[in-house]
Structure formats: C-alpha cells, structure tokens
Design an enzyme around this catalytic site. Structure first.
Site, PDB file in Angstrom:
ATOM      1  N   ILE A 252      -8.742  -6.734  13.265  1.00 12.75           N
ATOM      2  CA  ILE A 252      -9.420  -8.035  13.240  1.00 12.75           C
ATOM      3  C   ILE A 252      -8.666  -9.163  13.897  1.00 12.75           C
ATOM      4  O   ILE A 252      -8.866  -9.853  14.772  1.00 12.75           O
ATOM      5  CB  ILE A 252      -9.811  -8.488  11.914  1.00 12.75           C
ATOM      6  CG1 ILE A 252     -10.796  -7.642  11.199  1.00 12.75           C
ATOM      7  CG2 ILE A 252     -10.283  -9.853  11.580  1.00 12.75           C
ATOM      8  CD1 ILE A 252     -12.104  -7.530  11.479  1.00 12.75           C
TER       9      ILE A 252
ATOM     10  N   SER B 221     -11.347  -0.264  -0.277  1.00 14.86           N
ATOM     11  CA  SER B 221      -9.978  -0.534   0.602  1.00 14.86           C
ATOM     12  C   SER B 221     -10.283  -0.725   2.030  1.00 14.86           C
ATOM     13  O   SER B 221      -9.227  -1.392   2.615  1.00 14.86           O
ATOM     14  CB  SER B 221      -9.398   1.053   0.457  1.00 14.86           C
ATOM     15  OG  SER B 221      -8.747   1.314  -0.918  1.00 14.86           O
TER      16      SER B 221
ATOM     17  N   ASP C  94       0.707  -0.919  -0.049  1.00 19.70           N
ATOM     18  CA  ASP C  94      -0.176   0.076  -0.067  1.00 19.70           C
ATOM     19  C   ASP C  94       1.083   1.137   0.065  1.00 19.70           C
ATOM     20  O   ASP C  94       2.032   1.304  -0.485  1.00 19.70           O
ATOM     21  CB  ASP C  94      -0.733  -0.113   1.265  1.00 19.70           C
ATOM     22  CG  ASP C  94      -2.215   0.538   1.118  1.00 19.70           C
ATOM     23  OD1 ASP C  94      -2.199   1.860   0.761  1.00 19.70           O
ATOM     24  OD2 ASP C  94      -3.178  -0.052   1.157  1.00 19.70           O
TER      25      ASP C  94
ATOM     26  N   HIS D 207      -3.498   5.961   3.879  1.00 25.05           N
ATOM     27  CA  HIS D 207      -4.405   4.766   3.437  1.00 25.05           C
ATOM     28  C   HIS D 207      -3.793   3.574   4.220  1.00 25.05           C
ATOM     29  O   HIS D 207      -4.371   2.943   4.505  1.00 25.05           O
ATOM     30  CB  HIS D 207      -4.244   4.838   1.832  1.00 25.05           C
ATOM     31  CG  HIS D 207      -5.312   3.914   1.273  1.00 25.05           C
ATOM     32  ND1 HIS D 207      -4.840   2.796   0.924  1.00 25.05           N
ATOM     33  CD2 HIS D 207      -6.410   4.054   1.105  1.00 25.05           C
ATOM     34  CE1 HIS D 207      -6.105   2.169   0.426  1.00 25.05           C
ATOM     35  NE2 HIS D 207      -6.751   2.815   0.329  1.00 25.05           N
TER      36      HIS D 207
END
Length: 391
Positions: free
Chosen positions: A155, A331, A104, A135
C-alpha cells in the site's frame, strides 16, 4: 510468585531541586513517558507499587497468540485486489517519510519486497530475530512491500524505515508483556504507525490455569480478571499515547479484530473484537472479501464491532524465502489500514494547512471510510464505519 506488569509514567512527578524553579503559577504538564516494567513479587507488595503516583496501571501477563490466517491455494492471480479496493492505486502518496512499526512474528528482511527499506529489528519473544512463521513478513509486505516480479503488493511503497518488533515466538505464542514492551519500544523509536495482527488468548489462559490445578470455574474467573487488568493497562497506555500528541508526533495504533467468528456454521455465530483491537484508541479492523456483482462482503471469520474494514480475503503478499503467497484473515486486513494510515500521514504533512497528528490521521481514516461498496447483507456491526480509503 506471579509476575506483574506495571505501567509507569516516568514524567508524572517532576522533582525540582533547591536551585530550580518552575516559576510562579507554572502548571505545564510534562510530556507523558510510558514505561513498562516487570515485577516478580507477591500480591501484597504489588499493591504497594500501585500506590506510587507514577504508576498508571498494573496487570498480570496474559497469553497472546498469532491470529492464524487461512492459506489460499492457487489464488495468486486475483490476490492483489485489495490495493485498488482502498484506492491506493490512484493515490498521489506513497508513505514517504513515515516510520511504520510491525509487531508480529518478525520479518524476512532479505526478501526482495523490502529492498531499500531500513529495517530495525528487536526481539521481545526470546526466539531471536527473523521470521519462521511467515506471518509478519506477509503483513509487512502489504504495508510497505515493493513490487515483486512486476506485481504490486504494498500500500505504502515509499516507506523507507520500518521497525520490526518480534512479539510472537516462532511457535506463534507470546504474552501481553511482549506486546506492551514492543509498543513502548516502537514509540521510543519514533513510530507513527503501529500494526498488530495478533490477539489475547483468553481460552489459552483458562487452559493454562486448569492444567496448573485450578477448577474450571476458578480458572475462568482468574482469567477474566487478568483480561480486565490488561484491558485497563492497554487503555492507560493509549491514553498516554494520545496525550503525547500535544507535544510531538506519536503513533496511530492498528489491530486486527480476530478470526473467531463462524458465519456459515450451523448455527452461525459471531464474536466481538478482543484485545488489543478492543482497547480504547486502537483502530480495530474487520476483514472483507469480494462478493457478487462487484460488491464487498464481510469475511465469514471476521469478528464484529470493528471501527473500520479492509480487504482480508485472498491477499497476495511476501513469502518467507522469496516469492509470494495468498492468505486470508483479519491479519491481512489490518496491514491495509496501517498502509493507508502511512499515506494519510504523508498527505497531511504535504497539505501545509494543518499540523499533522495521530489523532488527525485517525479522524481521516474513520471519516473518509466508504459505505457504498457493500452487499446489502453487510451491517455496521460487521464493517464499522466502512472500508478505509487512501488520500
């Protein structure tokens, strides 16, 4: 002279010296070793290069671009809904022992969300390590970020090693060369999950050729052929990645489907997932938002023909310089799937019943996806096999 990208399988031809032998009738194939090389040669010379039996694909570099998210103002209070939606909040797994790569815009590794994570950075963009766009930091936070001021954003909070390949420059642009080199690097470093929230910039390729003096029709034709060659390149690379799984751990590759659709325009329209999400063997991800009555809806910007879907509207994660911010986009959906993939890697390892592999992780991601949470208007073309679910 144009640059050409060459995908070489360094293990395709084995040289045996007079003092070595593979043994009578030996047919064992060596482990594939993908290598991305760049040649600055005229077209007639690259044709000769393509004849090399080690060469699996040849392509011209194509512009790539950040899949730009939408800023969500004043939404921090509800931005953590995605963790519960994929059932990571009730999973017994954390991603412990899994190596995750994020290709990224880089990362703000000093952010408190990444405390305790061993971060290995590699810049392929030429603009230096670090994240000036924000980002990559946001995406990494969703995958493996630790809690920030009591708020859970990650997560797979047990991931202890992350590979951060900067394949987009500080202006958000890049090239397919950077992506392919980043993937090779991540594989060489032992990545088991590779997350990419970026896309190939077909309009940008056309415009660049028009500015170079080509008529529009010629620019479109040339850009289309460049796109096709990159698709073949990607497919060949992913074929090698899948072949490696028979010999050692390899990576589940996850990519965002793109934000170019406009479902509320007049007239509304949708666009199919593009590269790298459209490549064979890549898990492509659509974006979901919260609808009425507790049902999930497809995001108005989300491209079609993705394999799976994940939360991508109003997602709270790490902000460069500290703190949190909410963003929307495919994204943001992509790192949810990457995080769930890390949980499945750990779950399969600890099950003791099977040998874990990237293909088995992918199979669980697809087969365990749920379809009972969607509004009636959501179609299979919108959400693929369904919303990903943690083990």
């Amino acid at each position: 002279m144009p640059d050409y990208l060459v995908l070489r399988n360094a293990a395709a031809v084995r040289t045996v010296s007079p003092f070595e032998s593979l043994g009578p009738g030996a047919t064992a194939a060596p482990v594939p070793e993908p290598r991305v090389e760049v040649f600055d040669v005229p077209t007639h010379e690259v044709v000769d290069i393509a004849r090399d039996p080690q060469v699996a694909a040849v392509a011209k570099p194509m512009p790539t671009a950040l899949i730009k998210p939408l800023e969500v103002a004043g939404a921090a209070a509800t931005g953590v809904w995605g963790i519960a939606a994929v059932k990571a909040d009730t999973s017994n797994f954390t991603g412990d022992g899994v190596v995750v790569a994020v290709l990224d815009t880089g990362i703000d590794k000093s952010h408190p969300a990444f405390a305790g994570v061993t971060i290995v950075e590699q810049d392929f963009s030429g603009s230096g390590n670090g994240d000036r766009q924000g980002h990559g930091t946001h995406c990494a936070g969703t995958i493996f970020g630790r809690d920030v001021s009591g708020t859970r954003i990650g997560i797979a909070r047990g991931v202890k090693k992350a590979l951060i390949g900067k394949v987009l420059a500080d202006d958000g642009g890049g090239s397919s060369e950077m992506i392919f080199r980043g993937i090779q690097w991540a594989l060489d470093q032992g990545a088991e999950v590779i997350s990419m929230s970026l896309g190939f910039d077909f309009p940008g390729a056309v415009e660049r050729m028009r500015q170079a003096g080509l008529p529009t029709q010629a620019a479109v034709s040339e850009s289309l052929e460049t796109y096709r060659s990159n698709l073949r390149f990607f497919d060949a690379l992913m074929q090698m990645v899948r072949a490696q799984a028979a010999f050692r751990n390899t990576a589940v590759v996850v990519a965002a489907s793109g934000n170019e659709s406009e479902r509320r325009a007049n007239p509304p329209f949708t666009i199919a997932a593009s590269l790298p999400a459209a490549a064979e063997g890549v898990v492509s991800v659509a974006a979901l938002g919260q609808g009425t009555g507790g049902k999930l809806e497809i995001a108005e910007f989300s491209n079609t023909m993705a394999q799976v879907a994940a939360p991508g509207v109003n997602i709270l994660s790490a902000k460069v310089g500290g703190g949190l911010r909410s963003l929307s986009g495919t994204s943001m959906a992509c790192p949810h799937v990457a995080g769930v993939a890390a949980l499945w890697w750990e779950a399969l390892r600890k099950s003791g019943a099977v040998r874990p592999s990237a293909s088995l992780v992918m199979a669980n991601i697809v087969s365990r996806a749920r379809t009972d949470v969607f509004a009636p208007t959501v179609t299979p073309a919108d959400r693929g096999n369904g919303i990903v679910t943690a083990p």
